[in-house]
Scaffold this motif. Sequence first.
Motif, PDB file in Angstrom:
ATOM      1  N   PHE A   1       0.774  -1.356  -0.160  1.00 16.60           N
ATOM      2  CA  PHE A   1      -0.054  -0.130  -0.087  1.00 16.60           C
ATOM      3  C   PHE A   1       0.912   1.386   0.183  1.00 16.60           C
ATOM      4  N   ARG A   2       2.209   1.094  -0.163  1.00 12.02           N
ATOM      5  CA  ARG A   2       3.158   2.392   0.146  1.00 12.02           C
ATOM      6  C   ARG A   2       2.935   3.137  -1.167  1.00 12.02           C
ATOM      7  N   THR A   3       2.948   4.452  -0.991  1.00 11.61           N
ATOM      8  CA  THR A   3       2.937   5.392  -2.244  1.00 11.61           C
ATOM      9  C   THR A   3       4.485   5.749  -2.346  1.00 11.61           C
ATOM     10  N   ASP A   4       4.674   6.651  -3.467  1.00 10.49           N
ATOM     11  CA  ASP A   4       6.034   7.114  -3.723  1.00 10.49           C
ATOM     12  C   ASP A   4       6.391   8.005  -2.825  1.00 10.49           C
ATOM     13  N   SER A   5       5.655   8.699  -1.834  1.00 13.15           N
ATOM     14  CA  SER A   5       5.987   9.287  -0.618  1.00 13.15           C
ATOM     15  C   SER A   5       6.402   8.643   0.666  1.00 13.15           C
ATOM     16  N   GLY A   6       6.069   7.373   0.483  1.00 11.01           N
ATOM     17  CA  GLY A   6       6.397   6.474   1.636  1.00 11.01           C
ATOM     18  C   GLY A   6       4.967   6.341   2.498  1.00 11.01           C
ATOM     19  N   ALA A   7       3.972   7.212   2.317  1.00 11.82           N
ATOM     20  CA  ALA A   7       2.866   6.914   3.156  1.00 11.82           C
ATOM     21  C   ALA A   7       1.983   5.554   2.729  1.00 11.82           C
ATOM     22  N   LEU A   8       1.067   5.246   3.436  1.00 12.30           N
ATOM     23  CA  LEU A   8       0.292   3.911   3.073  1.00 12.30           C
ATOM     24  C   LEU A   8      -1.308   4.604   2.480  1.00 12.30           C
ATOM     25  N   SER A   9      -1.485   4.009   1.248  1.00 15.45           N
ATOM     26  CA  SER A   9      -2.939   4.320   0.715  1.00 15.45           C
ATOM     27  C   SER A   9      -3.789   2.990   0.830  1.00 15.45           C
ATOM     28  N   LEU A  10      -4.626   3.279   2.079  1.00 18.33           N
ATOM     29  CA  LEU A  10      -5.382   2.153   2.583  1.00 18.33           C
ATOM     30  C   LEU A  10      -6.795   2.050   2.213  1.00 18.33           C
ATOM     31  N   PRO A  11      -7.144   1.242   1.206  1.00 15.48           N
ATOM     32  CA  PRO A  11      -8.949   1.163   0.789  1.00 15.48           C
ATOM     33  C   PRO A  11      -9.544   0.689   2.012  1.00 15.48           C
ATOM     34  N   HIS A  12     -10.706   1.371   2.137  1.00 15.56           N
ATOM     35  CA  HIS A  12     -11.604   1.150   3.002  1.00 15.56           C
ATOM     36  C   HIS A  12     -13.143   1.172   2.507  1.00 15.56           C
ATOM     37  N   THR A  13     -13.979   0.325   3.179  1.00 17.06           N
ATOM     38  CA  THR A  13     -15.277   0.418   2.655  1.00 17.06           C
ATOM     39  C   THR A  13     -16.058   0.418   3.829  1.00 17.06           C
ATOM     40  N   ALA A  14     -17.261   1.387   4.121  1.00 18.77           N
ATOM     41  CA  ALA A  14     -18.053   1.438   5.078  1.00 18.77           C
ATOM     42  C   ALA A  14     -19.377   1.585   4.537  1.00 18.77           C
ATOM     43  N   LEU A  15     -20.435   1.379   5.556  1.00 20.89           N
ATOM     44  CA  LEU A  15     -21.739   1.586   5.053  1.00 20.89           C
ATOM     45  C   LEU A  15     -22.378   2.636   5.825  1.00 20.89           C
ATOM     46  N   LEU A  16     -23.328   3.366   5.383  1.00 23.35           N
ATOM     47  CA  LEU A  16     -24.133   4.740   5.789  1.00 23.35           C
ATOM     48  C   LEU A  16     -25.479   4.016   5.884  1.00 23.35           C
ATOM     49  N   GLY A  17     -26.059   4.077   6.716  1.00 22.62           N
ATOM     50  CA  GLY A  17     -27.566   3.927   6.647  1.00 22.62           C
ATOM     51  C   GLY A  17     -28.341   4.884   7.300  1.00 22.62           C
ATOM     52  N   TRP A  18     -29.476   4.918   7.027  1.00 25.65           N
ATOM     53  CA  TRP A  18     -30.299   6.401   7.562  1.00 25.65           C
ATOM     54  C   TRP A  18     -31.872   5.753   7.457  1.00 25.65           C
ATOM     55  N   ALA A  19     -32.592   6.482   8.210  1.00 25.70           N
ATOM     56  CA  ALA A  19     -34.083   6.193   8.392  1.00 25.70           C
ATOM     57  C   ALA A  19     -34.784   7.200   9.062  1.00 25.70           C
ATOM     58  N   THR A  20     -35.859   7.198   9.054  1.00 24.68           N
ATOM     59  CA  THR A  20     -36.799   8.111   9.940  1.00 24.68           C
ATOM     60  C   THR A  20     -37.791   7.254  11.180  1.00 24.68           C
ATOM     61  N   THR A  21     -38.254   8.200  11.893  1.00 23.42           N
ATOM     62  CA  THR A  21     -38.907   7.700  12.823  1.00 23.42           C
ATOM     63  C   THR A  21     -40.411   7.370  12.797  1.00 23.42           C
TER      64      THR A  21
END
Length: 269
Positions: free
Chosen positions: A248-268
Amino acid sequence: MGDFDAFEREAWAGRAEAYARSFGLLCAHTVPMLLDAAGVGAGVRVLDVGTGPGTAAALAVRRGAEVHAVDAEPSMVERAARAVPEAAVQHAMLPELPFADGEFDAVVANFVVNHVGRPADALAELRRVAGPGGRVAVTIWSAPPAPGQALLGRALEAAGAARPSSVPTLAAEDDFARTEEGLTGLLTAAGLVGARCATLSWNHVADPEVWWSGPAAGIATVGQILHSLPPDTAAEVRRQYDVLAAEFRTDSGALSLPHTALLGWATTS
């Protein structure tokens, strides 16, 4: 309090500053979308549950909302109160919040449902404190994890570090699929209506030492597992981390880390 919740309290105890410097930077990415989904803007009464270092509370204040925030970890409460003095911050934990029914226009929880032993009860409590037509929005990590999210777990596995029996998992009857369908189903089961879910994907850029500092400080499950290991095994986990992180290292030496999350929403209603 069940074993899962007791473990979570221990895993986060006194770790607010370490979290803010490491995993907190990752979790901040979803905050604008979370507040958008909850309709947080000027004059909205919003409750930020599991505020952590106060990231969502701070942005809600900047949007002109009337902000209350709670966290189950005292060091997080203290840090959030310092960071967001405009918000009313107090200690509280799911599934029992110290607020009246329907007290808020919007309720948000950024990566909190991952850390409670009874997710359905937690969401029902978020619904309880949201008023008629109020919005509830939450984020969770999806499963299977994205490659960047899996890096630390892969390092543990490569080092032969087994998950200790002392690290609890959710009871089968409390667990749910970490998918769009699983999260919308959980929201609906909590009595919310019109549940929707979106998948959020991004690359989190971090210094390798900063990313390692989270588990090294004992944060979350991966950190608690690391702290439970004999020193030689823990050192091997670090060596494997260094090897695997090269993907995951970039040319700058940092890590570029793929992440995936879920956003859920609703009403009362």
